[in-house]
Design a protein around this motif. Structure first.
Motif, short mmCIF file in Angstrom:
data_model
loop_
_atom_site.label_atom_id
_atom_site.label_comp_id
_atom_site.label_asym_id
_atom_site.label_seq_id
_atom_site.Cartn_x
_atom_site.Cartn_y
_atom_site.Cartn_z
N GLU A 26 0.83 -1.20 0.00
CA GLU A 26 0.00 0.00 0.00
C GLU A 26 0.87 1.25 0.00
O GLU A 26 1.99 1.26 0.50
CB GLU A 26 -0.91 0.01 1.24
CG GLU A 26 -1.81 -1.21 1.38
CD GLU A 26 -3.03 -1.13 0.48
OE1 GLU A 26 -3.16 -0.15 -0.29
OE2 GLU A 26 -3.87 -2.06 0.54
N GLY A 27 0.31 2.33 -0.56
CA GLY A 27 0.95 3.63 -0.46
C GLY A 27 2.23 3.78 -1.24
O GLY A 27 3.09 4.61 -0.88
N THR A 28 2.40 3.01 -2.32
CA THR A 28 3.61 3.15 -3.14
C THR A 28 3.45 4.38 -4.04
O THR A 28 2.36 4.95 -4.16
CB THR A 28 3.84 1.90 -4.01
OG1 THR A 28 2.97 1.95 -5.15
CG2 THR A 28 3.59 0.63 -3.22
N PRO A 29 4.52 4.80 -4.72
CA PRO A 29 4.38 5.93 -5.65
C PRO A 29 3.34 5.72 -6.74
O PRO A 29 2.85 6.69 -7.32
CB PRO A 29 5.80 6.05 -6.24
CG PRO A 29 6.70 5.52 -5.17
CD PRO A 29 5.93 4.40 -4.54
N LYS A 30 2.99 4.45 -7.03
CA LYS A 30 1.98 4.16 -8.05
C LYS A 30 0.71 3.57 -7.44
O LYS A 30 -0.08 2.94 -8.12
CB LYS A 30 2.55 3.21 -9.10
CG LYS A 30 3.66 3.85 -9.94
CD LYS A 30 4.06 2.99 -11.11
CE LYS A 30 5.10 3.69 -11.97
NZ LYS A 30 5.49 2.89 -13.15
N GLY A 31 0.52 3.80 -6.14
CA GLY A 31 -0.68 3.32 -5.48
C GLY A 31 -0.50 1.93 -4.90
O GLY A 31 0.55 1.57 -4.39
N ARG A 32 -1.53 1.13 -5.02
CA ARG A 32 -1.54 -0.24 -4.47
C ARG A 32 -0.92 -1.18 -5.49
O ARG A 32 -1.29 -1.18 -6.66
CB ARG A 32 -2.98 -0.64 -4.18
CG ARG A 32 -3.18 -1.92 -3.42
CD ARG A 32 -4.64 -2.00 -2.96
NE ARG A 32 -4.93 -3.21 -2.24
CZ ARG A 32 -5.69 -4.21 -2.70
NH1 ARG A 32 -6.21 -4.12 -3.91
NH2 ARG A 32 -5.91 -5.28 -1.97
N ILE A 33 0.04 -1.99 -5.04
CA ILE A 33 0.75 -2.90 -5.94
C ILE A 33 0.74 -4.31 -5.34
O ILE A 33 0.88 -4.50 -4.14
CB ILE A 33 2.22 -2.44 -6.15
CG1 ILE A 33 2.25 -1.18 -7.02
CG2 ILE A 33 3.06 -3.54 -6.80
CD1 ILE A 33 3.65 -0.64 -7.25
N ARG A 34 0.57 -5.29 -6.22
CA ARG A 34 0.76 -6.69 -5.84
C ARG A 34 1.44 -7.40 -6.99
O ARG A 34 1.08 -7.21 -8.15
CB ARG A 34 -0.58 -7.36 -5.51
CG ARG A 34 -0.39 -8.70 -4.79
CD ARG A 34 -1.68 -9.32 -4.33
NE ARG A 34 -1.41 -10.37 -3.37
CZ ARG A 34 -2.30 -11.26 -2.95
NH1 ARG A 34 -3.55 -11.21 -3.40
NH2 ARG A 34 -1.95 -12.19 -2.07
N HIS A 35 2.43 -8.23 -6.66
CA HIS A 35 3.21 -8.92 -7.68
C HIS A 35 2.67 -10.33 -7.92
O HIS A 35 2.37 -11.06 -6.97
CB HIS A 35 4.69 -8.99 -7.27
CG HIS A 35 5.37 -7.66 -7.25
ND1 HIS A 35 5.40 -6.86 -6.12
CD2 HIS A 35 6.03 -6.97 -8.22
CE1 HIS A 35 6.05 -5.75 -6.39
NE2 HIS A 35 6.44 -5.79 -7.65
N LEU A 36 2.60 -10.69 -9.19
CA LEU A 36 2.17 -12.02 -9.61
C LEU A 36 3.39 -12.84 -10.01
O LEU A 36 4.23 -12.37 -10.78
CB LEU A 36 1.22 -11.89 -10.81
CG LEU A 36 0.91 -13.16 -11.61
CD1 LEU A 36 0.09 -14.14 -10.79
CD2 LEU A 36 0.19 -12.80 -12.92
N VAL A 37 3.48 -14.06 -9.51
CA VAL A 37 4.56 -14.96 -9.88
C VAL A 37 4.22 -15.62 -11.22
O VAL A 37 3.13 -16.20 -11.37
CB VAL A 37 4.78 -16.05 -8.81
CG1 VAL A 37 5.91 -17.00 -9.22
CG2 VAL A 37 5.10 -15.41 -7.46
#
Length: 286
Positions: A185-196
């Motif tokens: 949360e709160g990254t420079p580009k908003g909410r991020i989640r990485h997919l394997v």
């Protein structure tokens, strides 16, 4: 550094050291199916460190260092240590890669041919790559496409796929059995989640393929398609390459050959289902 891991993505080896244990533990888990660098020797070294000793414990912030650095880059909070590692690998490639022409693009393969998708941030190329992987395409890369100047082939670089904001639940629904990283949360580009990437992408990451189509997607518009002339495609790809200038004549020749040999299309789309239908139709017309 006490906390270290090494991995190979395609033909590129990385050694990542960190002042904290948690980011390395997350990296090891998400990249657990990836091999070690060939002969144990990495191509790039990456350091995630605290600028001052007390910053390891008091408001810990992660600075990105390594073989290549941007001196005035802002640090990230420790909770975003995985993002710092991914950004650091991007940085090493962008500033140090000279074997391949790098295109800021997603790449997927089907039937031995590669679809390249590039565009501005927010165009949806990562989301489309993940959804195409869910439909049986082989993911060759999300952040970078690696074009060999000598052969014109695209080489695999299947990193974690960086999903942002509204794209996260869309891909989670399409790939319910996939492995995902923590929600950041709160990254420079908003909410991020990485997919394997799936097991096929990892198992075949050493197998290059011939490019067949370049797409310039744009999300948030009524559905439309138009061909992109080689001259326009060339200019747009020079802007999408992080090492075109550094490669000099090799980069010019590689990019010229690419835009002359395959078709390019720009697509506008209002939703992912529309985009996927456009991709399948254009692909089927090759």
């Amino acid at each position: 550094m006490r906390n270290v891991t090494s991995l190979r993505i395609g033909s590129i080896g990385f050694r990542i050291g960190c002042d904290w244990a948690r980011p390395i533990a997350v990296l090891r888990d998400l990249y657990r199916d990836y091999p070690a660098p060939e002969d144990g020797i990495p191509d790039f070294n990456l350091h995630l460190f605290a600028a001052r000793p007390w910053r390891r414990w008091v408001r810990p912030s992660v600075h990105i260092g390594g073989d290549f650095v941007i001196p005035d880059a802002a640090p990230l909070p420790l909770a975003q240590g995985l993002l710092a590692a991914e950004m650091g690998m991007n940085l090493q490639m962008a500033l140090g890669q000279r074997r391949y022409l790098l295109l800021h693009a997603s790449a997927v393969e089907r039937d031995g041919r590669v679809l390249l998708m590039t565009g501005m941030s927010g165009a949806g190329k990562s989301t489309l790559a993940a959804l195409l992987m869910a439909r049986g395409w082989r993911l060759m890369g999300d952040e970078f496409a690696l074009v060999d100047p000598a052969t014109g082939l695209v080489h695999g670089f299947p990193r974690l796929v960086s999903l942002k904001n509204e794209a996260i639940p869309v891909v989670e629904q399409a790939l319910p059995k996939a492995r995902f990283g923590p929600v950041l949360e709160g990254t420079p580009k908003g909410r991020i989640r990485h997919l394997v990437p799936d097991t096929r992408a990892v198992a075949a990451m050493a197998e290059p393929a011939r490019p067949a189509l370049i797409l310039f997607p744009s999300f948030g518009f009524a559905a439309a398609e138009r061909p992109v002339l080689p001259s326009e495609c060339f200019v747009r790809l020079t802007q999408a390459s992080t090492n075109y200038v550094a490669l000099g004549e090799r980069g010019f020749d590689a990019l010229t050959s690419l835009v002359r040999s395959i078709a390019a299309q720009a697509i506008d789309y209002p939703d992912t289902e529309t985009a996927l239908a456009q991709v399948e139709r254009l692909w089927g017309a090759l």
